[in-house]
Design an enzyme around this catalytic site. Structure first.
Site, PDB file in Angstrom:
ATOM      1  N   ASP A   1      72.135 -14.441  18.902  1.00  0.00           N
ATOM      2  CA  ASP A   1      72.211 -15.259  17.705  1.00  0.00           C
ATOM      3  C   ASP A   1      73.394 -14.754  16.894  1.00  0.00           C
ATOM      4  O   ASP A   1      73.840 -13.620  17.051  1.00  0.00           O
ATOM      5  CB  ASP A   1      70.897 -15.160  16.906  1.00  0.00           C
ATOM      6  CG  ASP A   1      70.775 -16.273  15.874  1.00  0.00           C
ATOM      7  OD1 ASP A   1      69.739 -16.354  15.213  1.00  0.00           O
ATOM      8  OD2 ASP A   1      71.744 -17.064  15.733  1.00  0.00           O
TER       9      ASP A   1
ATOM     10  N   ASP B   1      62.946 -19.221  21.392  1.00  0.00           N
ATOM     11  CA  ASP B   1      62.847 -17.770  21.205  1.00  0.00           C
ATOM     12  C   ASP B   1      61.946 -17.532  19.996  1.00  0.00           C
ATOM     13  O   ASP B   1      61.965 -18.347  19.052  1.00  0.00           O
ATOM     14  CB  ASP B   1      64.215 -17.137  20.935  1.00  0.00           C
ATOM     15  CG  ASP B   1      64.553 -17.160  19.441  1.00  0.00           C
ATOM     16  OD1 ASP B   1      65.103 -18.184  18.989  1.00  0.00           O
ATOM     17  OD2 ASP B   1      64.226 -16.173  18.719  1.00  0.00           O
TER      18      ASP B   1
ATOM     19  N   CYS C   1      45.035 -12.816  34.580  1.00  0.00           N
ATOM     20  CA  CYS C   1      46.357 -12.422  34.075  1.00  0.00           C
ATOM     21  C   CYS C   1      46.849 -11.181  34.813  1.00  0.00           C
ATOM     22  O   CYS C   1      46.128 -10.182  34.905  1.00  0.00           O
ATOM     23  CB  CYS C   1      46.263 -12.146  32.576  1.00  0.00           C
ATOM     24  SG  CYS C   1      47.847 -11.652  31.860  1.00  0.00           S
TER      25      CYS C   1
ATOM     26  N   CYS D   1      49.104  -9.079  33.904  1.00  0.00           N
ATOM     27  CA  CYS D   1      49.853  -8.177  33.025  1.00  0.00           C
ATOM     28  C   CYS D   1      49.240  -6.784  33.009  1.00  0.00           C
ATOM     29  O   CYS D   1      48.163  -6.528  33.539  1.00  0.00           O
ATOM     30  CB  CYS D   1      49.869  -8.736  31.597  1.00  0.00           C
ATOM     31  SG  CYS D   1      48.428  -8.301  30.617  1.00  0.00           S
TER      32      CYS D   1
ATOM     33  N   CYS E   1      45.690  -6.511  31.118  1.00  0.00           N
ATOM     34  CA  CYS E   1      44.489  -7.119  31.687  1.00  0.00           C
ATOM     35  C   CYS E   1      43.902  -6.316  32.842  1.00  0.00           C
ATOM     36  O   CYS E   1      42.916  -6.743  33.446  1.00  0.00           O
ATOM     37  CB  CYS E   1      44.783  -8.568  32.067  1.00  0.00           C
ATOM     38  SG  CYS E   1      44.951  -9.586  30.581  1.00  0.00           S
TER      39      CYS E   1
ATOM     40  N   HIS F   1      51.184  -8.358  27.563  1.00  0.00           N
ATOM     41  CA  HIS F   1      50.276  -9.495  27.806  1.00  0.00           C
ATOM     42  C   HIS F   1      50.800 -10.761  27.147  1.00  0.00           C
ATOM     43  O   HIS F   1      50.833 -11.843  27.766  1.00  0.00           O
ATOM     44  CB  HIS F   1      48.864  -9.207  27.287  1.00  0.00           C
ATOM     45  CG  HIS F   1      48.005 -10.428  27.309  1.00  0.00           C
ATOM     46  ND1 HIS F   1      47.384 -10.904  28.444  1.00  0.00           N
ATOM     47  CD2 HIS F   1      47.719 -11.328  26.325  1.00  0.00           C
ATOM     48  CE1 HIS F   1      46.750 -12.028  28.175  1.00  0.00           C
ATOM     49  NE2 HIS F   1      46.933 -12.319  26.892  1.00  0.00           N
TER      50      HIS F   1
HETATM   51  C1  LIG Z   1      54.708 -12.209  12.973  1.00  0.00           C
HETATM   52  O1  LIG Z   1      55.945 -12.887  12.656  1.00  0.00           O
HETATM   53  C2  LIG Z   1      56.174 -13.975  13.391  1.00  0.00           C
HETATM   54  O2  LIG Z   1      55.411 -14.294  14.277  1.00  0.00           O
HETATM   55  C3  LIG Z   1      57.350 -14.803  13.033  1.00  0.00           C
HETATM   56  C4  LIG Z   1      58.285 -14.329  12.119  1.00  0.00           C
HETATM   57  C5  LIG Z   1      59.371 -15.124  11.751  1.00  0.00           C
HETATM   58  C6  LIG Z   1      59.518 -16.388  12.327  1.00  0.00           C
HETATM   59  C7  LIG Z   1      60.627 -17.250  11.870  1.00  0.00           C
HETATM   60  C8  LIG Z   1      61.702 -17.421  12.892  1.00  0.00           C
HETATM   61  N1  LIG Z   1      62.357 -18.657  12.486  1.00  0.00           N
HETATM   62  C9  LIG Z   1      63.653 -18.877  12.715  1.00  0.00           C
HETATM   63  N2  LIG Z   1      64.492 -18.022  13.339  1.00  0.00           N
HETATM   64  C10 LIG Z   1      65.720 -18.648  13.274  1.00  0.00           C
HETATM   65  C11 LIG Z   1      66.987 -18.229  13.679  1.00  0.00           C
HETATM   66  C12 LIG Z   1      68.098 -19.054  13.389  1.00  0.00           C
HETATM   67  N3  LIG Z   1      69.361 -18.626  13.738  1.00  0.00           N
HETATM   68  C13 LIG Z   1      70.436 -19.374  13.380  1.00  0.00           C
HETATM   69  N4  LIG Z   1      71.674 -18.929  13.668  1.00  0.00           N
HETATM   70  N5  LIG Z   1      70.306 -20.568  12.719  1.00  0.00           N
HETATM   71  C14 LIG Z   1      69.100 -21.064  12.385  1.00  0.00           C
HETATM   72  O3  LIG Z   1      69.011 -22.164  11.782  1.00  0.00           O
HETATM   73  C15 LIG Z   1      67.924 -20.287  12.718  1.00  0.00           C
HETATM   74  C16 LIG Z   1      66.643 -20.707  12.339  1.00  0.00           C
HETATM   75  C17 LIG Z   1      65.556 -19.881  12.604  1.00  0.00           C
HETATM   76  N6  LIG Z   1      64.254 -20.004  12.277  1.00  0.00           N
HETATM   77  C18 LIG Z   1      58.589 -16.881  13.252  1.00  0.00           C
HETATM   78  C19 LIG Z   1      57.489 -16.072  13.616  1.00  0.00           C
HETATM   79 ZN   LIG Z   2      47.184 -10.143  30.345  1.00  0.00          ZN
END
Ligand SMILES: COC(=O)c1ccc(CCNc2nc3cc4nc(N)[nH]c(=O)c4cc3[nH]2)cc1
Ligand SMILES: [Zn+2]
Length: 368
Positions: free
Chosen positions: A90, A263, A301, A303, A306, A331
């Site tokens: 990124d 991702d 699973c 992994c 498991c 997992h």
């Molecule tokens: C326990 O925590 C979690 O599970 C968790 C934490 C943060 C996110 C948010 C991730 N969201 C996200 N990542 C990103 C990365 C990005 N990179 C670029 N360059 N441009 C974007 O427009 C962009 C938007 C995003 N939106 C999702 C899940």
């Molecule tokens: Zn597993």
């Protein structure tokens, strides 16, 4: 060098392969997040065992530590980490706005202070490309201006227009045949802005197209709607990547709307925090209900977690043992990897809708 091969479709869902110099990426596919050159707690072989074809690194973090010149001196990201498959990095466009102490955003750059040592850093489109070239990733992302939602329309339009100008500067600066460059569509939740942005970027030569600016606090339904009216305006012969997404439900809902790649830190960060993903929904392992449970998380699973009982996994977390986060990360990534494999098979069999509905029923309606 880079070619997206569309194998088949089932409704809005696509089955394909993104060919890269370091090997094929099966789509729909999920990229484990390896922010600092490691998928936290797992060896590279354990990551490969989950079925991941491509992993993600972060320009913002690696620029700050250990520094892109240090990574280059250690042979680049692949050699340093020991991962010889494709790596996507990124650009810093999200992290600089979510982690960096921003002093200012001008047409020229996003200037911020390092959250590690306070050093002042000027992240320009050109510098982001320079860092990603030094890291040696296979896929680089353009530097974009990401804003948190909800935001005034004028601010959404301003960030969108800057992101398109910065994408053009990244395109001009990216001159390596062996490194693909993906554009990133912005535009908030607005249908017109999203379609305009997608159309304008689709007219420029990129090897792939990401949908950005989502998974930034909006309701899931708004994310799905936005994806749904954006993907039709992206080239069908290039991969589509939804950044930062998401839960297992998010993956299937967005695959139904034409997304190929994802991702998210969801499986690994939640794994480190004792939350396991299963076909019956999420399991919080610290809960006392698991204390005497001799069953594995999932019977079939393969992994590393498991092989043990839920009771043992709970004990590891309650005792603060380092093995707990390691096993649950493995997992959860295996769960995401198997979910993507099952999805690819379902699309090829023309059974995606049935498959999706069965998974959603199993997960229940409590959000993960
Ligand atoms: C326990 O925590 C979690 O599970 C968790 C934490 C943060 C996110 C948010 C991730 N969201 C996200 N990542 C990103 C990365 C990005 N990179 C670029 N360059 N441009 C974007 O427009 C962009 C938007 C995003 N939106 C999702 C899940
Ligand atoms: Zn597993």
């Amino acid at each position: 060098m880079f070619r997206y091969e569309l194998i088949g479709t089932d409704g809005g869902a696509r089955r394909g392969v993104f060919h890269t110099p370091r090997g094929p990426v099966r789509t729909p596919g999920f990229m484990p997040v390896g922010t600092l050159g490691t998928v936290k707690g797992l060896t590279i072989d354990q990551v490969a065992a989950t079925g991941a074809d491509m992993i993600l690194g972060n320009t913002y973090h690696l620029r700050l530590r250990p520094g892109h010149e240090t990574v280059a001196a250690l042979g680049g990201l692949h050699k340093m980490c020991g991962w010889d498959g494709p790596i996507l990095t990124d650009s810093g466009g999200f992290q600089v706005f979510s982690l960096g102490a921003i002093n200012k955003v001008t047409e020229h750059a996003a200037t911020f202070r390092s959250h590690i040592d306070g050093a002042k850093i000027e992240l320009t489109p050109e510098h982001s490309i320079e860092i990603q070239q030094a890291l040696g990733s296979d896929v680089a992302m353009v530097l974009d201006h990401v804003i948190a939602l909800p935001a005034p329309m004028t601010q959404v339009e301003d960030a969108l227009a800057r992101s398109i100008r910065w994408a053009a500067r990244c395109r001009d600066a990216a001159d390596r045949q062996d490194q693909a460059l993906f554009a990133i569509v912005q535009g908030g939740l607005d249908r017109t802005l999203r379609q305009q942005c997608a159309t304008e970027l689709a007219a420029m030569p990129f090897e792939g197209y990401a949908v950005g600016g989502l998974s930034v606090g909006e309701p899931p339904e708004d994310m799905y709607t936005t994806t749904g009216f954006t993907t039709p305006h992206l080239p069908a012969d290039k991969p589509r990547y939804l950044m930062g997404v998401g839960t297992p439900r998010d993956l299937l809902e967005n695959i139904a709307r034409g997304i190929d790649l994802f991702d998210c830190v969801m499986p690994t960060r939640n794994g480190r925090n004792a939350l396991a993903f299963t076909d019956e929904g999420a399991i919080k392992l610290r809960n006392a209900v698991h204390k005497l449970d001799t069953r594995p998380l999932m019977e079939d699973c393969p992994c590393l977690a498991c092989r043990h009982s839920r009771g043992y996994l709970r004990h590891l977390f309650v005792a603060g043992e380092m093995l707990g986060p390691i096993l649950l990360s493995h997992h959860n990534l295996m769960y995401y990897g198997r979910l993507m494999q099952q999805t690819r098979d379902a699309i090829e069999a023309g059974q995606f809708e049935t498959f999706k509905n069965a998974k959603l029923a199993g997960w229940g309606h409590e959000p993960f």
